[in-house]
Design a protein around this motif. Structure first.
Motif, PDB file in Angstrom:
ATOM      1  N   GLY A   8       0.794  -1.234   0.000  1.00  0.00           N
ATOM      2  CA  GLY A   8       0.000   0.000   0.000  1.00  0.00           C
ATOM      3  C   GLY A   8       0.822   1.278   0.000  1.00  0.00           C
ATOM      4  N   ASP A  35      -5.259  -7.801  -1.298  1.00  0.00           N
ATOM      5  CA  ASP A  35      -6.212  -6.906  -0.609  1.00  0.00           C
ATOM      6  C   ASP A  35      -7.442  -6.646  -1.474  1.00  0.00           C
ATOM      7  N   PRO A  46      -6.980  -1.982  -4.085  1.00  0.00           N
ATOM      8  CA  PRO A  46      -6.457  -0.804  -3.379  1.00  0.00           C
ATOM      9  C   PRO A  46      -4.951  -0.583  -3.572  1.00  0.00           C
ATOM     10  N   ASP A  47      -4.161  -1.660  -3.504  1.00  0.00           N
ATOM     11  CA  ASP A  47      -2.715  -1.439  -3.586  1.00  0.00           C
ATOM     12  C   ASP A  47      -2.282  -1.053  -5.000  1.00  0.00           C
ATOM     13  N   ASP A  49      -4.080   0.579  -7.102  1.00  0.00           N
ATOM     14  CA  ASP A  49      -4.515   1.960  -7.324  1.00  0.00           C
ATOM     15  C   ASP A  49      -3.655   2.950  -6.540  1.00  0.00           C
ATOM     16  N   THR A  50      -3.277   2.570  -5.321  1.00  0.00           N
ATOM     17  CA  THR A  50      -2.426   3.464  -4.519  1.00  0.00           C
ATOM     18  C   THR A  50      -1.086   3.687  -5.227  1.00  0.00           C
ATOM     19  N   TRP A  65      -3.889   7.109  -0.091  1.00  0.00           N
ATOM     20  CA  TRP A  65      -4.695   6.336  -1.039  1.00  0.00           C
ATOM     21  C   TRP A  65      -5.796   7.247  -1.594  1.00  0.00           C
ATOM     22  N   TRP A  86     -18.837   2.239   4.393  1.00  0.00           N
ATOM     23  CA  TRP A  86     -17.751   1.952   5.354  1.00  0.00           C
ATOM     24  C   TRP A  86     -16.391   2.043   4.676  1.00  0.00           C
ATOM     25  N   PHE A  87     -16.377   2.038   3.341  1.00  0.00           N
ATOM     26  CA  PHE A  87     -15.116   2.113   2.596  1.00  0.00           C
ATOM     27  C   PHE A  87     -15.181   3.366   1.747  1.00  0.00           C
ATOM     28  N   SER A  88     -14.267   4.294   2.007  1.00  0.00           N
ATOM     29  CA  SER A  88     -14.362   5.633   1.435  1.00  0.00           C
ATOM     30  C   SER A  88     -13.878   5.677  -0.022  1.00  0.00           C
ATOM     31  N   LEU A  89     -14.821   5.574  -0.953  1.00  0.00           N
ATOM     32  CA  LEU A  89     -14.473   5.613  -2.382  1.00  0.00           C
ATOM     33  C   LEU A  89     -14.846   6.973  -2.946  1.00  0.00           C
ATOM     34  N   ASP A  93     -12.160   7.896  -8.136  1.00  0.00           N
ATOM     35  CA  ASP A  93     -11.703   6.533  -7.859  1.00  0.00           C
ATOM     36  C   ASP A  93     -12.726   5.522  -8.411  1.00  0.00           C
ATOM     37  N   GLN A 149     -10.377  -6.342   4.111  1.00  0.00           N
ATOM     38  CA  GLN A 149     -10.816  -4.944   4.235  1.00  0.00           C
ATOM     39  C   GLN A 149     -11.815  -4.766   5.379  1.00  0.00           C
ATOM     40  N   PHE A 152      -9.344  -4.413   8.111  1.00  0.00           N
ATOM     41  CA  PHE A 152      -8.462  -3.247   8.001  1.00  0.00           C
ATOM     42  C   PHE A 152      -9.223  -1.929   8.085  1.00  0.00           C
ATOM     43  N   VAL A 153     -10.283  -1.825   7.302  1.00  0.00           N
ATOM     44  CA  VAL A 153     -11.037  -0.569   7.247  1.00  0.00           C
ATOM     45  C   VAL A 153     -12.296  -0.657   8.113  1.00  0.00           C
ATOM     46  N   SER A 198       1.314  -7.309   3.084  1.00  0.00           N
ATOM     47  CA  SER A 198       1.557  -6.618   1.807  1.00  0.00           C
ATOM     48  C   SER A 198       2.640  -7.331   0.994  1.00  0.00           C
TER      49      SER A 198
HETATM   50  N1  FO1 Z   1      -8.154   2.784   3.942  1.00  0.00           N
HETATM   51  C1  FO1 Z   1      -8.826   3.185   5.037  1.00  0.00           C
HETATM   52  O1  FO1 Z   1      -8.279   3.094   6.131  1.00  0.00           O
HETATM   53  N2  FO1 Z   1     -10.129   3.630   4.950  1.00  0.00           N
HETATM   54  C2  FO1 Z   1     -10.775   3.752   3.771  1.00  0.00           C
HETATM   55  O2  FO1 Z   1     -11.942   4.145   3.741  1.00  0.00           O
HETATM   56  C3  FO1 Z   1     -10.052   3.380   2.582  1.00  0.00           C
HETATM   57  C4  FO1 Z   1     -10.597   3.535   1.325  1.00  0.00           C
HETATM   58  C5  FO1 Z   1      -9.827   3.224   0.187  1.00  0.00           C
HETATM   59  C6  FO1 Z   1     -10.366   3.417  -1.079  1.00  0.00           C
HETATM   60  C7  FO1 Z   1      -9.609   3.114  -2.209  1.00  0.00           C
HETATM   61  C8  FO1 Z   1      -8.323   2.611  -2.062  1.00  0.00           C
HETATM   62  O3  FO1 Z   1      -7.606   2.324  -3.151  1.00  0.00           O
HETATM   63  C9  FO1 Z   1      -7.784   2.422  -0.800  1.00  0.00           C
HETATM   64  C10 FO1 Z   1      -8.523   2.724   0.333  1.00  0.00           C
HETATM   65  N3  FO1 Z   1      -8.008   2.547   1.604  1.00  0.00           N
HETATM   66  C11 FO1 Z   1      -8.720   2.907   2.709  1.00  0.00           C
HETATM   67  C12 FO1 Z   1      -6.683   1.986   1.799  1.00  0.00           C
HETATM   68  C13 FO1 Z   1      -6.646   0.461   1.762  1.00  0.00           C
HETATM   69  O4  FO1 Z   1      -7.678  -0.161   2.407  1.00  0.00           O
HETATM   70  C14 FO1 Z   1      -5.328  -0.020   2.377  1.00  0.00           C
HETATM   71  O5  FO1 Z   1      -4.314   0.899   2.199  1.00  0.00           O
HETATM   72  C15 FO1 Z   1      -4.771  -1.239   1.781  1.00  0.00           C
HETATM   73  O6  FO1 Z   1      -5.669  -2.223   1.413  1.00  0.00           O
HETATM   74  C16 FO1 Z   1      -3.693  -1.822   2.716  1.00  0.00           C
HETATM   75  O7  FO1 Z   1      -2.532  -1.872   1.999  1.00  0.00           O
END
Ligand code: FO1
Length: 317
Positions: A8, A35, A46-47, A49-50, A65, A86-89, A93, A149, A152-153, A198
């Motif tokens: 991530g 993930d 998520p990883d 895209d990050t 992220w 619960w998951f901030s999109l 994105d 998730q 984690f989230v 990771s």
């Molecule tokens: N991490 C959070 O802690 N809260 C979120 O709401 C969240 C949303 C999210 C949306 C898109 C994306 O690509 C990543 C997001 N992440 C969020 C990060 C992600 O869950 C973690 O960084 C990885 O999965 C762990 O490596």
């Protein structure tokens, strides 16, 4: 060619530093996909895209992220139907997930989709998912087995981690481009990502360890643990509940037999001799990455360090 193994936010920062320090096109980033999950019928990676947003220079600078300045109108509209998000999109994105999901449904491999999306964002670096197959991290906790998730989230990493399972890993095949890049790389850099959830899935993907063993260049890891604490996320707690020492030594033991060199922070200087006794070459420097200049500075130091190990690695083969 340099290869980075990344998860991530920590992995993305390291990758950005390496991209800045190297000529365009000289970096391949192999990214964790365990993930990945489905939400609202969309595939979220998520990883990937990050790493992609960070390398494109459009990542949210606060969270690390998501896209900088993104709005949350779609999530607000979903909430109007009574589903608490619960998951901030973010809205921008969402576009990534919509296109990815459409292309996956048409049978296009995740790696090809990632190449298209990152090409469209003008990224000079090759981003390769560890595999095109579905792998999912599950977390065993006192509350039962949780999807990653959710742990984690959804539950904010509040559960003790008693075990980690990567479903689908046995039948997954490491992406051939990742394997070839690792074998031929002038150096492989394991980013300061969580070593268990990771980097762990990348190393557990069949074929990955063999290619690292066969790598021509040195393999160097940057510690995600600094002064006994994680730079970000639950790595320290996870190491502890899984019975590992929460220190650079604990991380080095997880990478035992895999790495030639280890990069640790100035705060952990006293542990360098113990790492050297394990047969590792050690670089002690400031590893906590702030802005882009800092990421590039660390990447340059890591590359110089790896360069100094190249001859040694050739000599011991
Ligand atoms: N991490 C959070 O802690 N809260 C979120 O709401 C969240 C949303 C999210 C949306 C898109 C994306 O690509 C990543 C997001 N992440 C969020 C990060 C992600 O869950 C973690 O960084 C990885 O999965 C762990 O490596």
């Amino acid at each position: 060619m340099i290869v980075a193994l990344a998860g991530g936010v920590g992995g993305a920062k390291m990758a950005q530093g390496l991209q800045a320090a190297l000529p365009p096109g000289d970096l391949t980033v192999v990214v964790n996909t365990a993930d990945d999950f489905d939400l609202y019928g969309l595939r979220i990676s998520p990883d990937l895209d990050t790493v992609m947003y960070t390398l494109a220079g459009i990542a949210d600078p606060v969270n690390g992220w998501g896209v900088a300045g993104d709005t949350r109108n779609t999530l607000a509209a979903i909430a109007r139907y009574g589903q608490e998000p619960w998951f901030s999109l973010g809205d921008q994105d969402f576009a990534t997930h919509i296109l990815r999901t459409e292309r996956l449904a048409a049978g296009t491999p995740l790696s090809a989709i990632t190449r298209e999306l990152s090409g469209a964002l003008g990224i000079p670096t090759r981003i390769v998912p560890m595999t095109d197959d579905r792998v999912a991290t599950l977390i065993d906790t006192p509350a039962g087995r949780l999807e990653f998730q959710d742990y984690f989230v959804g539950r904010r990493q509040s559960d003790d981690v008693l075990g980690v399972v990567f479903t689908g890993i046995e039948s997954a095949k490491a992406h051939p481009d990742a394997l070839a890049a690792i074998r031929e790389a002038a150096a492989v850099v394991i980013a300061p990502s969580n070593p268990i959830v990771s980097v762990g899935p990348i190393l557990a993907t069949p074929g990955m360890r063999e290619s690292l063993d066969d790598a021509t260049g040195p393999v160097v890891a940057v510690s995600p643990i600094v002064g006994g604490r994680a730079l970000k996320g639950p790595a320290a707690e996870m190491l502890a509940t899984l019975g590992h020492e929460v220190s650079v030594l604990g991380v080095a033991r997880l990478y035992d037999g895999l790495i030639d060199g280890f990069v640790i922070d100035d705060l952990d200087r006293d542990l360098a001799p113990a790492l050297e006794l394990m047969g590792l070459r050690v670089l002690v420097t400031a590893t906590v990455m702030g802005g882009e200049d800092d990421r590039r500075r660390l990447a340059t130091e890591v590359l110089d360090f790896a360069g100094s190990l190249t001859l040694e690695r050739t000599a011991t083969r």
